[in-house]
Design a protein around this motif. Structure first.
Motif, PDB file in Angstrom:
ATOM      1  N   VAL A  76       1.025  -1.110  -0.286  1.00 45.71           N
ATOM      2  CA  VAL A  76       0.071  -0.147   0.046  1.00 45.71           C
ATOM      3  C   VAL A  76       0.896   1.560  -0.407  1.00 45.71           C
ATOM      4  O   VAL A  76       0.610   1.765  -0.695  1.00 45.71           O
ATOM      5  CB  VAL A  76      -1.156   0.009   1.425  1.00 45.71           C
ATOM      6  N   MET A  77       1.830   1.493   1.275  1.00 42.48           N
ATOM      7  CA  MET A  77       2.596   2.705   0.977  1.00 42.48           C
ATOM      8  C   MET A  77       3.983   2.541   1.991  1.00 42.48           C
ATOM      9  O   MET A  77       3.431   2.057   3.129  1.00 42.48           O
ATOM     10  CB  MET A  77       1.451   3.686   1.395  1.00 42.48           C
ATOM     11  N   ALA A  78       4.683   3.189   1.261  1.00 44.94           N
ATOM     12  CA  ALA A  78       5.788   3.014   2.704  1.00 44.94           C
ATOM     13  C   ALA A  78       6.049   5.113   2.985  1.00 44.94           C
ATOM     14  O   ALA A  78       5.565   5.840   2.279  1.00 44.94           O
ATOM     15  CB  ALA A  78       7.464   2.612   1.561  1.00 44.94           C
ATOM     16  N   GLY A  79       6.283   5.321   4.020  1.00 44.40           N
ATOM     17  CA  GLY A  79       6.894   6.639   4.414  1.00 44.40           C
ATOM     18  C   GLY A  79       7.659   6.761   6.018  1.00 44.40           C
ATOM     19  O   GLY A  79       8.232   5.662   6.234  1.00 44.40           O
ATOM     20  N   LEU A  80       7.985   7.987   5.900  1.00 43.93           N
ATOM     21  CA  LEU A  80       8.997   8.822   6.629  1.00 43.93           C
ATOM     22  C   LEU A  80       8.484   9.933   7.475  1.00 43.93           C
ATOM     23  O   LEU A  80       7.589  10.634   6.391  1.00 43.93           O
ATOM     24  CB  LEU A  80      10.104   8.270   5.958  1.00 43.93           C
ATOM     25  N   GLY A  81       8.612   9.838   8.881  1.00 44.29           N
ATOM     26  CA  GLY A  81       8.479  11.408   8.881  1.00 44.29           C
ATOM     27  C   GLY A  81       7.188  11.319  10.021  1.00 44.29           C
ATOM     28  O   GLY A  81       6.670  10.180  11.064  1.00 44.29           O
ATOM     29  N   LEU A  82       5.957  12.154   9.688  1.00 41.21           N
ATOM     30  CA  LEU A  82       4.984  12.194  10.523  1.00 41.21           C
ATOM     31  C   LEU A  82       4.284  10.953  10.931  1.00 41.21           C
ATOM     32  O   LEU A  82       3.412  10.950  11.617  1.00 41.21           O
ATOM     33  CB  LEU A  82       4.129  13.776  10.079  1.00 41.21           C
ATOM     34  N   ASP A  83       4.004  10.262   9.657  1.00 46.54           N
ATOM     35  CA  ASP A  83       2.815   9.544   8.923  1.00 46.54           C
ATOM     36  C   ASP A  83       4.023   8.118  10.505  1.00 46.54           C
ATOM     37  O   ASP A  83       3.098   7.957  11.331  1.00 46.54           O
ATOM     38  CB  ASP A  83       2.657   8.579   8.194  1.00 46.54           C
TER      39      ASP A  83
END
Length: 379
Positions: free
Chosen positions: A208-215
């Motif tokens: 689905v999704m990869a992220g860094l930081g706030l999430d």
């Protein structure tokens, strides 16, 4: 007739009788030989009566997502398999330090026909990572708060029996798989991640999704107990707490192209666009289009956040200083200081440098409608 004539008649009759006897003897021996080598009618009947082996479903289940001891869920899955003419399912439970990788390998070794993930998005990610390129379809059973891949593929998330039926009788959809590569020398990984090491670098799948930081900070600071109690709204307190944390500096490179320097609160790379709570952050994203969508959120204050929320709600694709959108097949991200990293909502650790890329149509998932040109169940 003379005596000589009768003599010749007798000789002729004798010759004929001898010839007939020899022919009958040869015929008898010939039929006996074939009778000894030809299978009996009963043997043909026995072969035809042997029923073909029943197909079998394997379920990689996170026991923490079950109701009590899970007896009711297992009974439902077993009943649906029986109703569909399938063998008794194989259940494999995840563990604290193996969230589905080893269990999926065991299921593949058993030669099952479909492998289902029954747990949260982390369980789905682990099962999918091992199934990439296997040719075995994956089923999605509702077991977590998000069920993000199931929601994006419109697989039932509130009816266990129906989701099992879809896993058995649904249509195959070949979806893309995103891969994130981290360098252990620049990252601090969670112990449960532990899979995908290759030549000193670690490669992890996401659907689905990869992220860094706030999430990732929000995911990290939201308790499982609160999510189980109140659902996706459990993320709100952590979101408010981290809404105005200091932005970080980032350098983003897309498809080996030009480098973009920016400030950000979070950087998200998506294979699908729908998030928890029905938010469609990437309305143009499709799970089988061979590309990844990148969103950079960089609002500087409350007013800028309000603008970002408005653009997300209205599905605006316009780029501003607070919200940047890109598409690519590969992206590299460098940040000025370590940020928490999440894959499909699963915290994998902290890192300063990461690479993401897409592997097109690498995973088969059973869905209700499939896609135009996709195969039916069993194809």
């Amino acid at each position: 007739m003379s005596e000589a004539t009768w003599t010749w008649v007798g000789i002729a009759v004798a010759v004929v009788l001898v010839g007939l006897g020899a022919a009958l003897l040869l015929s008898s021996r010939s039929h006996g030989r074939h009778a000894s080598t030809r299978p009996s009618r009963d043997s043909f009947r026995r072969g035809q009566d042997e029923a073909p082996a029943l197909k079998r479903l394997a379920v990689v289940v996170n026991p923490t997502k079950l109701d009590g001891d899970g007896g009711a869920e297992r009974a439902t899955i077993t009943r649906v398999c029986s109703e569909q003419g399938w063998d008794e399912p194989l259940f494999l439970e995840t563990e604290e330090h193996d969230v589905g990788f080893g269990q999926t390998r065991s299921a593949l070794a058993e030669g099952v026909d479909v492998i289902c993930a029954f747990g949260g998005d982390g369980t789905v990610r682990a099962v999918a990572q091992e199934m990439v390129g296997s040719g075995v379809p994956m089923g999605l059973l509702p077991g977590g708060t998000g069920n993000l891949l199931a929601r994006n593929l419109e697989v039932p998330v509130d009816d266990l029996a129906r989701s099992v039926e879809v896993a058995i009788t649904g249509r195959n959809r070949h979806v893309d798989v995103g891969w994130m590569t981290l360098d252990p020398s620049e990252s601090d990984l969670e112990e449960h991640v532990g899979e995908g090491a290759s030549e000193g670098r670690r490669r992890h799948a996401f659907l689905v999704m990869a992220g860094l930081g706030l999430d990732a900070a929000i995911m990290s600071e939201t308790s499982e107990e609160l999510k189980a109690r109140i659902g996706w709204t459990a993320y709100v307190p952590a979101g408010l707490k981290n809404l105005l944390v200091e932005r970080f500096k980032a350098r983003l490179t897309l498809d080996e192209g030009s480098t973009i320097d920016l400030r950000a609160r979070t950087i998200l790379v998506g294979n699908c666009g729908r998030l928890t709570g029905g938010i469609n952050l990437m309305p143009e994203a499709e799970p089988d289009d061979g590309t990844l969508d990148v969103v950079v959120l960089a609002p500087s204050g409350i007013a800028a956040w309000a603008s970002v929320v408005g653009r997300v709600v209205t599905k605006s694709d316009r780029t501003t200083k607070a919200l940047h959108r890109y598409t690519c097949q590969k992206a590299t991200v460098h940040v000025d200081h370590a940020q928490r990293i999440e894959l499909d909502g699963d915290i994998v650790g902290e890192a300063r440098h990461l690479e993401v890329e897409v592997q097109p149509r690498a995973l088969i998932v059973r869905t209700e409608g499939g896609r135009p040109g996709s195969g039916a169940a069993g194809e």
